[in-house]
Scaffold this active site. Structure first.
Site, PDB file in Angstrom:
ATOM      1  CB  VAL A  92      -0.832  -0.057   1.120  1.00  0.00           C
ATOM      2  CG1 VAL A  92      -1.921  -1.152   1.302  1.00  0.00           C
ATOM      3  CG2 VAL A  92      -0.226  -0.079   2.410  1.00  0.00           C
ATOM      4  CG  ASN A  93      -1.259   4.679  -0.867  1.00  0.00           C
ATOM      5  OD1 ASN A  93      -1.812   3.768  -0.412  1.00  0.00           O
ATOM      6  ND2 ASN A  93      -1.843   5.776  -0.793  1.00  0.00           N
ATOM      7  CD  GLU A 163       9.916  -4.326  -6.934  1.00  0.00           C
ATOM      8  OE1 GLU A 163       9.544  -5.594  -6.589  1.00  0.00           O
ATOM      9  OE2 GLU A 163      10.824  -4.387  -7.818  1.00  0.00           O
ATOM     10  CG  LEU A 165       8.957  -1.406  -9.753  1.00  0.00           C
ATOM     11  CD1 LEU A 165       8.285  -0.294 -10.367  1.00  0.00           C
ATOM     12  CD2 LEU A 165       7.799  -2.531  -9.891  1.00  0.00           C
ATOM     13  CD  GLU A 167       5.670   4.945 -11.143  1.00  0.00           C
ATOM     14  OE1 GLU A 167       5.273   5.942 -11.948  1.00  0.00           O
ATOM     15  OE2 GLU A 167       5.678   5.044  -9.885  1.00  0.00           O
ATOM     16  CE  LYS A 222      12.680   1.357  -2.610  1.00  0.00           C
ATOM     17  NZ  LYS A 222      12.740   1.401  -4.085  1.00  0.00           N
ATOM     18  CB  THR A 224      20.368   4.286   2.068  1.00  0.00           C
ATOM     19  OG1 THR A 224      19.921   2.815   2.401  1.00  0.00           O
ATOM     20  CG2 THR A 224      20.037   5.037   3.569  1.00  0.00           C
ATOM     21  CE  LYS A 269      19.410  13.115 -21.066  1.00  0.00           C
ATOM     22  NZ  LYS A 269      20.226  14.032 -21.871  1.00  0.00           N
ATOM     23  CG  PHE A 274      14.855  14.142  -8.103  1.00  0.00           C
ATOM     24  CD1 PHE A 274      13.655  13.996  -7.168  1.00  0.00           C
ATOM     25  CD2 PHE A 274      15.940  14.648  -7.584  1.00  0.00           C
ATOM     26  CE1 PHE A 274      13.939  14.368  -5.594  1.00  0.00           C
ATOM     27  CE2 PHE A 274      16.133  14.707  -6.399  1.00  0.00           C
ATOM     28  CZ  PHE A 274      15.214  14.722  -5.442  1.00  0.00           C
ATOM     29  CB  CYS A 278       9.592   6.783  -4.507  1.00  0.00           C
ATOM     30  SG  CYS A 278       8.362   5.645  -4.548  1.00  0.00           S
ATOM     31  CE  LYS A 281       6.769   7.152  -0.823  1.00  0.00           C
ATOM     32  NZ  LYS A 281       7.485   5.952  -0.437  1.00  0.00           N
TER      33      LYS A 281
HETATM   34  P1  NAD Z   1      -0.026   3.469  -5.252  1.00  0.00           P
HETATM   35  O1  NAD Z   1      -0.715   4.566  -4.567  1.00  0.00           O
HETATM   36  O2  NAD Z   1       0.110   3.365  -6.655  1.00  0.00           O
HETATM   37  O3  NAD Z   1      -0.781   2.222  -4.780  1.00  0.00           O
HETATM   38  C1  NAD Z   1      -1.136   1.898  -3.385  1.00  0.00           C
HETATM   39  C2  NAD Z   1      -2.671   0.957  -3.407  1.00  0.00           C
HETATM   40  O4  NAD Z   1      -3.035   0.672  -2.207  1.00  0.00           O
HETATM   41  C3  NAD Z   1      -3.596   2.064  -3.951  1.00  0.00           C
HETATM   42  O5  NAD Z   1      -4.572   1.491  -4.966  1.00  0.00           O
HETATM   43  C4  NAD Z   1      -4.727   1.978  -2.501  1.00  0.00           C
HETATM   44  O6  NAD Z   1      -6.014   2.048  -2.789  1.00  0.00           O
HETATM   45  C5  NAD Z   1      -4.184   0.762  -1.891  1.00  0.00           C
HETATM   46  N1  NAD Z   1      -4.646   0.603  -0.567  1.00  0.00           N
HETATM   47  C6  NAD Z   1      -4.271   1.411   0.473  1.00  0.00           C
HETATM   48  N2  NAD Z   1      -4.530   0.980   1.840  1.00  0.00           N
HETATM   49  C7  NAD Z   1      -5.183   0.151   1.604  1.00  0.00           C
HETATM   50  C8  NAD Z   1      -5.788  -1.037   2.309  1.00  0.00           C
HETATM   51  N3  NAD Z   1      -6.065  -0.819   3.831  1.00  0.00           N
HETATM   52  N4  NAD Z   1      -6.462  -2.196   1.759  1.00  0.00           N
HETATM   53  C9  NAD Z   1      -6.465  -2.484   0.607  1.00  0.00           C
HETATM   54  N5  NAD Z   1      -5.880  -1.326  -0.204  1.00  0.00           N
HETATM   55  C10 NAD Z   1      -5.006  -0.207  -0.085  1.00  0.00           C
HETATM   56  O7  NAD Z   1       1.536   3.433  -4.551  1.00  0.00           O
HETATM   57  P2  NAD Z   1       2.629   2.678  -5.477  1.00  0.00           P
HETATM   58  O8  NAD Z   1       3.266   3.560  -6.314  1.00  0.00           O
HETATM   59  O9  NAD Z   1       2.305   1.183  -5.768  1.00  0.00           O
HETATM   60  O10 NAD Z   1       3.553   2.472  -3.992  1.00  0.00           O
HETATM   61  C11 NAD Z   1       3.426   1.472  -2.993  1.00  0.00           C
HETATM   62  C12 NAD Z   1       4.718   1.406  -2.102  1.00  0.00           C
HETATM   63  O11 NAD Z   1       5.660   0.812  -2.999  1.00  0.00           O
HETATM   64  C13 NAD Z   1       5.097   2.543  -1.419  1.00  0.00           C
HETATM   65  O12 NAD Z   1       5.513   2.378  -0.217  1.00  0.00           O
HETATM   66  C14 NAD Z   1       6.304   2.967  -2.575  1.00  0.00           C
HETATM   67  O13 NAD Z   1       7.202   3.881  -1.694  1.00  0.00           O
HETATM   68  C15 NAD Z   1       6.926   1.826  -2.880  1.00  0.00           C
HETATM   69  N6  NAD Z   1       7.294   1.887  -4.237  1.00  0.00           N
HETATM   70  C16 NAD Z   1       6.997   2.343  -5.035  1.00  0.00           C
HETATM   71  C17 NAD Z   1       7.446   2.477  -6.426  1.00  0.00           C
HETATM   72  C18 NAD Z   1       7.094   2.829  -7.644  1.00  0.00           C
HETATM   73  O14 NAD Z   1       7.871   2.954  -8.580  1.00  0.00           O
HETATM   74  N7  NAD Z   1       5.774   3.602  -7.625  1.00  0.00           N
HETATM   75  C19 NAD Z   1       8.886   1.626  -6.516  1.00  0.00           C
HETATM   76  C20 NAD Z   1       9.335   1.075  -5.381  1.00  0.00           C
HETATM   77  C21 NAD Z   1       8.650   1.190  -4.291  1.00  0.00           C
HETATM   78  C1  UGA Z   2      13.176   5.444  -8.453  1.00  0.00           C
HETATM   79  C2  UGA Z   2      14.116   4.246  -8.429  1.00  0.00           C
HETATM   80  O1  UGA Z   2      14.932   4.395  -9.687  1.00  0.00           O
HETATM   81  C3  UGA Z   2      13.692   2.945  -8.381  1.00  0.00           C
HETATM   82  O2  UGA Z   2      14.856   1.963  -8.112  1.00  0.00           O
HETATM   83  C4  UGA Z   2      12.759   2.724  -7.108  1.00  0.00           C
HETATM   84  O3  UGA Z   2      12.217   1.548  -6.964  1.00  0.00           O
HETATM   85  C5  UGA Z   2      11.849   3.869  -7.167  1.00  0.00           C
HETATM   86  O4  UGA Z   2      12.157   5.189  -7.407  1.00  0.00           O
HETATM   87  C6  UGA Z   2      10.846   4.039  -5.976  1.00  0.00           C
HETATM   88  O5  UGA Z   2      11.115   3.480  -4.782  1.00  0.00           O
HETATM   89  O6  UGA Z   2       9.532   4.551  -6.325  1.00  0.00           O
HETATM   90  P1  UGA Z   2      11.327   6.103 -10.410  1.00  0.00           P
HETATM   91  O7  UGA Z   2      11.178   7.138  -9.474  1.00  0.00           O
HETATM   92  O8  UGA Z   2      10.185   5.498 -10.722  1.00  0.00           O
HETATM   93  O9  UGA Z   2      12.149   4.930  -9.739  1.00  0.00           O
HETATM   94  O10 UGA Z   2      12.208   6.475 -11.597  1.00  0.00           O
HETATM   95  P2  UGA Z   2      13.764   6.982 -11.942  1.00  0.00           P
HETATM   96  O11 UGA Z   2      13.999   6.206 -13.100  1.00  0.00           O
HETATM   97  O12 UGA Z   2      14.614   6.778 -10.778  1.00  0.00           O
HETATM   98  O13 UGA Z   2      13.512   8.737 -11.996  1.00  0.00           O
HETATM   99  C7  UGA Z   2      13.347   9.487 -11.021  1.00  0.00           C
HETATM  100  C8  UGA Z   2      13.431  11.020 -11.399  1.00  0.00           C
HETATM  101  O14 UGA Z   2      14.701  11.350 -11.480  1.00  0.00           O
HETATM  102  C9  UGA Z   2      12.534  11.316 -12.625  1.00  0.00           C
HETATM  103  O15 UGA Z   2      11.988  12.288 -12.833  1.00  0.00           O
HETATM  104  C10 UGA Z   2      13.628  11.056 -13.789  1.00  0.00           C
HETATM  105  O16 UGA Z   2      13.399  12.000 -14.884  1.00  0.00           O
HETATM  106  C11 UGA Z   2      14.793  11.746 -12.827  1.00  0.00           C
HETATM  107  N1  UGA Z   2      16.076  11.604 -13.510  1.00  0.00           N
HETATM  108  C12 UGA Z   2      16.703  10.317 -13.422  1.00  0.00           C
HETATM  109  C13 UGA Z   2      17.054  12.472 -13.920  1.00  0.00           C
HETATM  110  O17 UGA Z   2      16.721  13.716 -13.875  1.00  0.00           O
HETATM  111  N2  UGA Z   2      18.312  12.263 -14.322  1.00  0.00           N
HETATM  112  C14 UGA Z   2      18.632  10.964 -13.950  1.00  0.00           C
HETATM  113  O18 UGA Z   2      19.988  10.836 -14.668  1.00  0.00           O
HETATM  114  C15 UGA Z   2      17.876   9.851 -13.901  1.00  0.00           C
END
Ligand code: NAD
Ligand code: UGA
Length: 464
Positions: A92-93, A163, A165, A167, A222, A224, A269, A274, A278, A281
């Site tokens: 969840v978020n 995680e 990954l 986006e 994660k 850090t 780059k 950025f 995440c 936050k």
């Molecule tokens: P998101 O907001 O896209 O998805 C979270 C989902 O959880 C929402 O659909 C929400 O409705 C649901 N939710 C919240 N409370 C709930 C509950 N009690 N029961 C059921 N569903 C519930 O968030 P996200 O981007 O998938 O991120 C999730 C977590 O992963 C965060 O901690 C984020 O920091 C981490 N993370 C995100 C990314 C990314 O690229 N977005 C990458 C790595 C880690």
């Molecule tokens: C980032 C991390 O790369 C993932 O490993 C991590 O899982 C994720 O956050 C997370 O915890 O949510 P994300 O935010 O999806 O992934 O995308 P990035 O490719 O990291 O880009 C983040 C921001 O930095 C973007 O706005 C991108 O344009 C910017 N960026 C990235 C730059 O300005 N320059 C660069 O060289 C690289």
């Protein structure tokens, strides 16, 4: 060790959806159910039209098409899925707190806590609970005290499995992860739980890429890792300001710095700043943790990454205003790109909304084209940032579904996202239809600058 046959994931967002889709794809013998309180999101995941999935990610619809209905299910029946699962991922978020203690800094763990309470209430058999969300170090302790105080005799093992990954490349990142991190309790039961999760990832990843650690190292790694990545972007962006004053070229600088194998070429780059849900936050959360533990110097060190990022966004907007003869009032400025990076429809913390807000405060008219972001989202983003009414925003922000229309009669174009299609445009035609002098501000350094100057554009690019 017991083999896992039934998984549930709470949270069908950017992480839960793609991650579970890939687990289901690679482990056809495991039933994977992704649940969410947001019924619209679940309906979208179940849509027969794969272009209507709630998230745009290259390669995602193919994975969902392969596994959905076979062993991958999206549902709102949260309690049923929890009850049936042997392993429960919490995805969840965890946004920055907007109220009370730690407001604007700490991670808001209310959704995590609600999940733990729900699992505690519903579980009738032993479960492995996996932290997939990004969490402050020692959150597993909180989860344990909630889960262990249910009084229904069920045993829980808590793992941290953050995680990594990104986006826009989520499916590739999941298929070819650099590493998977699994943190567990240092006991026989903890080891068994770690092995059960390792076994799942070992369906497609070499075992040496699956790292096992203690829970706290995993949670902290994660936060850090994101701080390190963001720090590189802020470092190169700080130098882009210096390049602009000295006629050094930021791209040449990045190449020279990144050629050192100890530093490496990725994430150097320069950009308008950025964005994404995440980096900011997670760094704020890290800063808050350090402050809470009395480590003020460490907190200040990491906070500077955010300060530099805010400076970069403001600097880009100020540069537009200064270049347009110190006023943008009533002038049309075209934005190409609104998403925080290419190949995603996600706009959380996108630099575009901050730059737009500054220019809108100066009464500019912003026409935006983005290939994947819907107009409602753009309005919601600027509304979140400012105190203007919806009607006022509608007089200043104009989403367009054609880039040539967005740029027509504009005084300036700003490139906010590095979408590949921008490179293929007929830039001569765009120039001919603009107000003169025609400015272009390349916030991503993706266009052919030499060619644009030849056409007649007044070009300003980050770090050049
Ligand atoms: P998101 O907001 O896209 O998805 C979270 C989902 O959880 C929402 O659909 C929400 O409705 C649901 N939710 C919240 N409370 C709930 C509950 N009690 N029961 C059921 N569903 C519930 O968030 P996200 O981007 O998938 O991120 C999730 C977590 O992963 C965060 O901690 C984020 O920091 C981490 N993370 C995100 C990314 C990314 O690229 N977005 C990458 C790595 C880690
Ligand atoms: C980032 C991390 O790369 C993932 O490993 C991590 O899982 C994720 O956050 C997370 O915890 O949510 P994300 O935010 O999806 O992934 O995308 P990035 O490719 O990291 O880009 C983040 C921001 O930095 C973007 O706005 C991108 O344009 C910017 N960026 C990235 C730059 O300005 N320059 C660069 O060289 C690289």
């Amino acid at each position: 060790m017991k083999k896992i046959t039934n998984i549930c994931c709470i949270g069908a967002g950017y992480v839960g959806g793609p991650t579970m889709a890939v687990i289901a794809q690679k482990c056809p013998e495991i039933k994977v159910t992704v649940v969410d309180i947001n019924s619209q999101r679940i309906a979208d995941w179940n849509s027969t039209d794969f272009n209507k999935l709630p998230i745009y990610e290259p390669g995602l619809k193919e994975v969902v098409a392969e596994a959905r209905g076979r062993n991958l299910f999206f549902s709102t029946e949260i309690e049923k899925a929890i009850e049936e699962a042997e392993m429960i991922f919490i995805s969840v978020n965890t946004p920055t707190k907007t109220y009370g203690k730690g407001k604007g800094m700490a991670a808001d763990l209310k959704y995590i806590e609600l999940c733990a309470r729900q699992i505690a209430k519903v579980a009738k058999t032993d479960k492995i609970v996996v932290e997939k969300s990004t969490l402050p170090v020692r959150t597993a302790e909180t989860l344990r005290s909630i889960l262990d105080n249910t009084g229904n005799g069920v045993k829980f093992q808590i793992l941290s499995n953050p995680e990594f990954l990104a986006e826009g490349t989520a499916i590739d990142d999941l298929h070819n992860a650099d590493r998977v991190l699994i943190g567990g309790e240092q006991s026989a039961d903890g080891q068994n739980a770690m092995e059960a999760l390792t076994e799942i990832y070992a369906h497609w990843l070499p075992k040496e890429r699956i790292l096992q650690t203690n829970v706290w190292s995993s949670e902290l790694s994660k936060l850090t890792a994101n701080a390190f990545l963001a720090q590189r972007v802020s470092s190169i962006n700080s130098l882009s300001a210096l390049c602009e004053k000295t006629e050094a070229n930021i791209e040449e600088l990045s190449k020279a710095i990144g050629a050192d194998s100890r530093i490496g070429p990725k994430f150097l780059k320069a950009s308008v700043g950025f964005g994404g849900s995440c980096f900011q936050k997670d760094i704020l959360n890290l800063v808050y943790i350090c402050q809470s533990l009395g480590l003020q110097e460490v907190a200040d060190y990491w906070e500077q990454v955010i300060i530099m990022n805010d400076y970069q966004k403001r600097r880009f907007a100020d540069n537009i205003i200064n270049s347009l003869f110190n006023t943008v009032s009533g002038k049309k400025i075209a934005f190409l790109g609104w998403a925080f990076k290419k190949d995603t429809n996600d706009t959380r913390e996108t630099a575009a909304m901050y730059v737009a807000d500054i220019l809108m405060s100066d009464m500019a008219q912003i026409a935006v084209y983005d290939p994947k972001v819907r107009p409602e989202k753009m309005f919601a983003d600027v509304e979140y940032l400012n105190s203007r009414s919806i009607d006022e925003n509608k007089k200043l922000l104009f989403p367009k579904n054609d880039p040539y229309v967005a740029c027509k009669d504009a005084h300036a174009i700003a490139i906010l996202t590095e979408w590949d299609e921008f490179k293929t445009y007929d830039w001569k035609r765009i120039y001919d239809n603009m107000m003169k002098p025609a400015f272009i501000f390349d916030g991503r350094n993706i266009l052919d600058h030499k060619k644009l100057i030849e056409i007649g554009f007044n070009l300003k690019a980050i770090g050049k």
